[in-house]
Write an enzyme that holds these catalytic residues in place. Sequence first.
Site, PDB file in Angstrom:
ATOM      1  N   GLU A 170     -25.683  24.853  28.284  1.00  0.00           N
ATOM      2  CA  GLU A 170     -26.774  23.973  28.750  1.00  0.00           C
ATOM      3  C   GLU A 170     -26.440  23.241  30.053  1.00  0.00           C
ATOM      4  O   GLU A 170     -27.135  22.306  30.434  1.00  0.00           O
ATOM      5  CB  GLU A 170     -27.179  22.916  27.698  1.00  0.00           C
ATOM      6  CG  GLU A 170     -27.164  23.323  26.253  1.00  0.00           C
ATOM      7  CD  GLU A 170     -28.051  24.505  25.909  1.00  0.00           C
ATOM      8  OE1 GLU A 170     -29.269  24.422  26.062  1.00  0.00           O
ATOM      9  OE2 GLU A 170     -27.508  25.526  25.467  1.00  0.00           O
ATOM     10  N   TYR A 172     -23.590  21.474  30.687  1.00  0.00           N
ATOM     11  CA  TYR A 172     -22.702  20.315  30.526  1.00  0.00           C
ATOM     12  C   TYR A 172     -21.310  20.644  31.086  1.00  0.00           C
ATOM     13  O   TYR A 172     -21.092  21.730  31.620  1.00  0.00           O
ATOM     14  CB  TYR A 172     -22.644  19.897  29.058  1.00  0.00           C
ATOM     15  CG  TYR A 172     -23.936  19.281  28.561  1.00  0.00           C
ATOM     16  CD1 TYR A 172     -24.371  18.045  29.043  1.00  0.00           C
ATOM     17  CD2 TYR A 172     -24.741  19.937  27.629  1.00  0.00           C
ATOM     18  CE1 TYR A 172     -25.565  17.487  28.614  1.00  0.00           C
ATOM     19  CE2 TYR A 172     -25.938  19.379  27.194  1.00  0.00           C
ATOM     20  CZ  TYR A 172     -26.348  18.155  27.685  1.00  0.00           C
ATOM     21  OH  TYR A 172     -27.527  17.599  27.267  1.00  0.00           O
ATOM     22  N   ARG A 220     -20.196  26.777  21.713  1.00  0.00           N
ATOM     23  CA  ARG A 220     -21.543  27.043  22.222  1.00  0.00           C
ATOM     24  C   ARG A 220     -21.389  27.644  23.609  1.00  0.00           C
ATOM     25  O   ARG A 220     -21.097  26.941  24.579  1.00  0.00           O
ATOM     26  CB  ARG A 220     -22.344  25.739  22.253  1.00  0.00           C
ATOM     27  CG  ARG A 220     -23.811  25.913  22.625  1.00  0.00           C
ATOM     28  CD  ARG A 220     -24.635  26.339  21.440  1.00  0.00           C
ATOM     29  NE  ARG A 220     -26.038  26.471  21.807  1.00  0.00           N
ATOM     30  CZ  ARG A 220     -26.941  25.492  21.682  1.00  0.00           C
ATOM     31  NH1 ARG A 220     -26.579  24.313  21.205  1.00  0.00           N
ATOM     32  NH2 ARG A 220     -28.190  25.703  22.006  1.00  0.00           N
ATOM     33  N   HIS A 258     -30.009  22.713  31.651  1.00  0.00           N
ATOM     34  CA  HIS A 258     -31.111  21.744  31.649  1.00  0.00           C
ATOM     35  C   HIS A 258     -31.869  21.745  32.970  1.00  0.00           C
ATOM     36  O   HIS A 258     -33.044  21.407  33.013  1.00  0.00           O
ATOM     37  CB  HIS A 258     -30.596  20.334  31.346  1.00  0.00           C
ATOM     38  CG  HIS A 258     -30.263  20.126  29.904  1.00  0.00           C
ATOM     39  ND1 HIS A 258     -31.077  20.541  28.878  1.00  0.00           N
ATOM     40  CD2 HIS A 258     -29.192  19.548  29.302  1.00  0.00           C
ATOM     41  CE1 HIS A 258     -30.529  20.231  27.709  1.00  0.00           C
ATOM     42  NE2 HIS A 258     -29.389  19.638  27.943  1.00  0.00           N
ATOM     43  N   GLN A 345     -43.052  17.065  21.297  1.00  0.00           N
ATOM     44  CA  GLN A 345     -43.667  15.768  21.561  1.00  0.00           C
ATOM     45  C   GLN A 345     -42.983  14.596  20.857  1.00  0.00           C
ATOM     46  O   GLN A 345     -42.941  13.492  21.391  1.00  0.00           O
ATOM     47  CB  GLN A 345     -45.149  15.811  21.182  1.00  0.00           C
ATOM     48  CG  GLN A 345     -45.971  16.658  22.129  1.00  0.00           C
ATOM     49  CD  GLN A 345     -47.433  16.726  21.729  1.00  0.00           C
ATOM     50  OE1 GLN A 345     -47.986  15.773  21.199  1.00  0.00           O
ATOM     51  NE2 GLN A 345     -48.058  17.854  21.965  1.00  0.00           N
TER      52      GLN A 345
END
Length: 672
Positions: A170, A172, A220, A258, A345
Site C-alpha cells: 500500500e 508504506y 503483506r 494509496h 461511506q
Amino acid sequence: MDAMADAYSNLLAPLDLGFTSLRNRVLMGSMHTGLEESKDGFKKLSAFYAARARGGVGLIVTGGFSPNFRGRLHPFSAEFSSSRAARAHKTITKAVHDEGGKIALQLLHAGRYAMHPFAVSASGVRSPISRFTPSEMSERQIKKTINAFAKSSELAREAGYDGVELMGSEGYLINQFICARSNSRYDQWGGSYENRMRFPIEIVKAVRERVGRDFIIVFRLSMLDLVEQGSTHEEVVLLAKELEKAGVTILNTGIGWHEARVPTIATQVPRAAFSWVTEKLKSEVSIPLVSCNRINTPQVGEDIIASGQADMVSMARPFLADPDFVLKAEQDKADDINTCIACNQACLDHVFKGKRASCLVNPQACYETELVLTAAEKGRKVAVIGAGPAGLACATAAAERGLEVDLYEQRDHIGGQFNLAMQIPGKEEFKETVRYFSRRIEQTGVNLKLSTAATPELLEGYDEIVIATGVQPRIPAIPGAEHPKVIDYQTLIRDQVALGNKVAVIGAGGIGIDVATMLTEPENQTLDGWLQDWGIDKSIEHAGGLFPHEEYISQRQVWVMQRKPGKVGKGPGKTTGWIHKKTLEKRGVELLGGVSYDKIDDQGLHITVEGQSRVLDADHIVLCAGQTSVNTLVEKLADSNLSVHVIGGAELAGELDAKRAIRNGVELAARL
C-alpha cells in the site's frame, strides 16, 4: 465438517501451517477502526474482534500499530513498542482466544505517509498525497527500525498474539524501500533491486530470530503497485522467494499504493478483480498465498481457492457488514449474510475524517458494546411506514427485540431508493442489501403489508409509529422546467427511459454523478475490459503494472452542472470522490461549476457560466437537484395522541444518505 458445508468445502477446509493450523481459509484483513486510540477503546475492540472470532474467522489481523514513534500515521496514532502496550493488548487476544479464534497484530510503519513533521523514508521524496516531506533515514535509523519491528513482534507474542502481519504494501515504509519511485539511495539499501529489497528481508530475519519458529509471520507483499516506478512481476517473484527463505509463514496480497490513481476496493471494482495477481505468484513459492480485494461472498472465496488462484482469501469490510459471515457459510445459509457493498461511506470515509469506523449496512459494527438490541416488553405493537433503508432497518431491529411490527409500503416491493441505486453501473451490490432485508423480514417475523398506504385511521391502536416515507425529487424553479425534454432522476431510473445522445444533468451531487455514470457506461464491460480501461497491465511487465492506454470516450455527450462554483464531479464520498470524477473525465463528460440556469425551451438548456451565456442543445435534461421529504402523514398525525417518530429521508431530505437512514432506524429500534 457436515454435509451442509459441502458448497464451500475449499473455503472452509483447515490450513496446516506446520506448527499450528487455521480452522478455515478465511483471513479477516486489517482495518483501522479508530478504537485503537480512543478512551476505553480496547474494551470495545475486544468485543469487536470477539464477535468475528465467534463468527468463525480463521485468522484475524488487527488494524496497523506502529513499531516506533516516527512510524505513526498521525502524531497520536497507536504504537506497539512497550511491555505496557503488550499488557493492554492481552484483553484483545484473550477475547479472541476465548471464542476459539486466532489473531495477528499488524505492524505498520507509515514512512512518508506519516501526517507529522517527524516522517522518515528511504529517501527524502514527498508523496503526492502527503503534506510533509520525509527525512532520509540514516544507516543507524534503518537498523533501529529493523530492531523495532523485531522487538514489537516479540512483544506481540508476549501479549498473546498468534502472529504478526508485516505491512509491506500500500505504499508504506517497507514498500517505499522496495520501489525506485521512493528509494533513490546509492548505499546498500538502494540502487539495484537486490539492495532495495534488503530492508524487508532483514526485517523478516530479525523478527523470525526474535519470535522463534512457532509464530505466524504474515507478510503483506505489494504484488501490483499501480504506480509509476513500481515493481515488475519478475521483481515481486524474486522478493517473494527471499521472504519465504527468511521465514515468512503466509504471503498476503497487497494491491495498489494509496497514491495510485486506480480504484482497487470501491464498489465500482468488479468482484475478485485482482485474484489473477495472486495466481501469477502461486507456482513460484511453497508457502500459503492469500488473495484479497472485493471478495464479499462465500462463493467468490470458494471459487478463488477451488481454482487454485490462492490458498486463503482476505476479507476486511465484509466482516464489518456481518461478523457471522463464516458461520453462515458453514451452515449453508449464504442468503442470510449481510453483504458488504464496498461503499466505503462508514468505514474508510470515517477513518480518513478521524471518526470511528462502522458500516453502512451494519451500524452495530464497532459499536458492539453500545448499540445493543435488548429484549423488549412483550405485546407492544409498532407500525413502520415505508420500506426503504430506514424503515427496513427499524422494522427488523425492532422485531429482533421481540416487538410486534407491521411494516407498511405503498409500492408492491421493498427497498425504496436502493431500487434506484442498484441500477447504477458499479452499484449493483445494493441488490444484496435488499435481498438481506427481505430475509430479515422473514426471520424476525415482521408483518409486511405491501401495496398499502398508511392512513391515520389504520394507525390507531399502535404503541409506536415510525414514519420512514423517504424522499421525492426536488423540482427547481427554472422557467420551462415542465418542458417535455425534462425528466427527474427517479422517473429516469425507475422507468428506464431511453434518452437522446445529448443530455444535460442539473445537479452534481451523488445522484447527478450516478446518473452521468449510468448514461456513459460502456455496454457489456468484462473484467479484462475494466482492467484495460484503467490501464492495468495483466502481465505486470511494466513497472507498477501500468501501461499507456486509450481512454474510453462515450458516444453520448453529457454535461454535469452545479450552481456552486468550484470542483465538480466528486459526489459525496471522501475516499471514492476522485474515482467518480476521473471516470467522468475519462468518458468526456463536461463538468461545469458556478452555473445559473436561465430557462429550458425547444433549443435546450440556457445557462450562464462565469458571466457568459450558453445554450446546451440537449435532447433531454435530467433533474438531480436534491430531494424533499415525503412526510404528509406526519402533518395528519400532528394532533393525535399517538407516539410518532420520524426517521431517514422523511426527517431530513438533504443528499440521499443510506448510512444515516439505516443508523437512524437501528438506533430508534433499540430505544423503542
